[in-house]
Enzyme design. Sequence first.
Site, mmCIF file in Angstrom:
data_model
loop_
_atom_site.group_PDB
_atom_site.id
_atom_site.type_symbol
_atom_site.label_atom_id
_atom_site.label_comp_id
_atom_site.label_asym_id
_atom_site.label_seq_id
_atom_site.Cartn_x
_atom_site.Cartn_y
_atom_site.Cartn_z
ATOM 1 C CG ASP A 64 -1.751 -1.220 1.383
ATOM 2 O OD1 ASP A 64 -1.334 -2.280 0.902
ATOM 3 O OD2 ASP A 64 -2.828 -1.130 1.991
ATOM 4 C CG HIS A 66 -3.164 4.021 1.342
ATOM 5 N ND1 HIS A 66 -4.397 3.977 0.721
ATOM 6 C CD2 HIS A 66 -3.078 2.898 2.093
ATOM 7 C CE1 HIS A 66 -5.035 2.885 1.082
ATOM 8 N NE2 HIS A 66 -4.248 2.185 1.896
ATOM 9 C CG ASP A 102 -5.489 -0.439 -0.738
ATOM 10 O OD1 ASP A 102 -6.353 -0.644 -1.623
ATOM 11 O OD2 ASP A 102 -5.687 -0.671 0.471
ATOM 12 C CG ASN A 137 -9.676 -2.327 -0.038
ATOM 13 O OD1 ASN A 137 -8.458 -2.574 -0.027
ATOM 14 N ND2 ASN A 137 -10.254 -1.610 0.914
ATOM 15 C CG HIS A 138 -8.588 2.092 -0.354
ATOM 16 N ND1 HIS A 138 -9.228 3.117 0.302
ATOM 17 C CD2 HIS A 138 -8.278 1.182 0.600
ATOM 18 C CE1 HIS A 138 -9.285 2.865 1.598
ATOM 19 N NE2 HIS A 138 -8.712 1.688 1.805
ATOM 20 C CG HIS A 242 -4.997 -5.091 -1.698
ATOM 21 N ND1 HIS A 242 -3.981 -4.262 -1.278
ATOM 22 C CD2 HIS A 242 -6.065 -4.776 -0.938
ATOM 23 C CE1 HIS A 242 -4.430 -3.477 -0.312
ATOM 24 N NE2 HIS A 242 -5.686 -3.764 -0.086
#
Length: 261
Positions: A64, A66, A102, A137-138, A242
């Site tokens: 991730d 982000h 992510d 998922n993001h 993920h």
Amino acid sequence: MVSLCLNSLPLPPSSYPKKLTETTLSSSSLSNGSIETALKPIVVGGNPPTFVSAPGRRIVAVGDLHGDLDKARYALEIAGVMSFDGEDIWTGGDAVLIQLGDVLDRGDDEIAILSLLRSLDIQAKEKGGAVFQVNGNHETMNVEGDFRYVESGAFDECADFLEYLNDYEYDWDEAFVGWSSVSRRWKDERKMSRNNWAPWNLVKRQKGVIARSVLFRPGGPLACELARHAVVLKVNDWIFCHGGLLPHHGKSINFILHEPD
């Protein structure tokens, strides 16, 4: 994020696709009389990629990110696949880099990271390596219009990026790859012109939300970019995805990896 080594999921020979790239190495005599043997080419199956054969390569996985561009660069630098000089040069040679999803949410520089990874992939292929991404998922949430975890700076980046695209007359590939190298300047210029008048900030926020919706809606340019990435990726004997894997996922994964193009 998770990676799992499975030796029991070979693709049938008929589904092996064409070569992605051939390494620039070739068999040659060295000064000490030894022979340097060329690596076999990387082979990619599926669209988006779900199977990769990369014999003899170093495999690097990064989780991730982000929206934190500085930390993303640092992670890639210490992994030995990107230069430390700030020029974002691929230094991984024939290595394979896998980003496990992510990239979006919780940070300000999401598009810049996606752009950086695409740029590195182009450079890596010239050296016999490759860069792959797996959606998390993001990524799914944003394509579905779920912006709960989007930072205000990320909305601003979307507005800047949409304006930047206009300058390129929507030449997507050139604009997208170049964004990581100019996003900092756009961000700095935006901060210099900051206005503390509340109504103006409300208008700016609405502009950012609209821009994000345009970019990430199904069929939008960034949604299409994310569609280039798989949710499960098999590299040699390793499976990357993920979030995690449970035993009952085995049949689903086997189906994805064997599904014909």
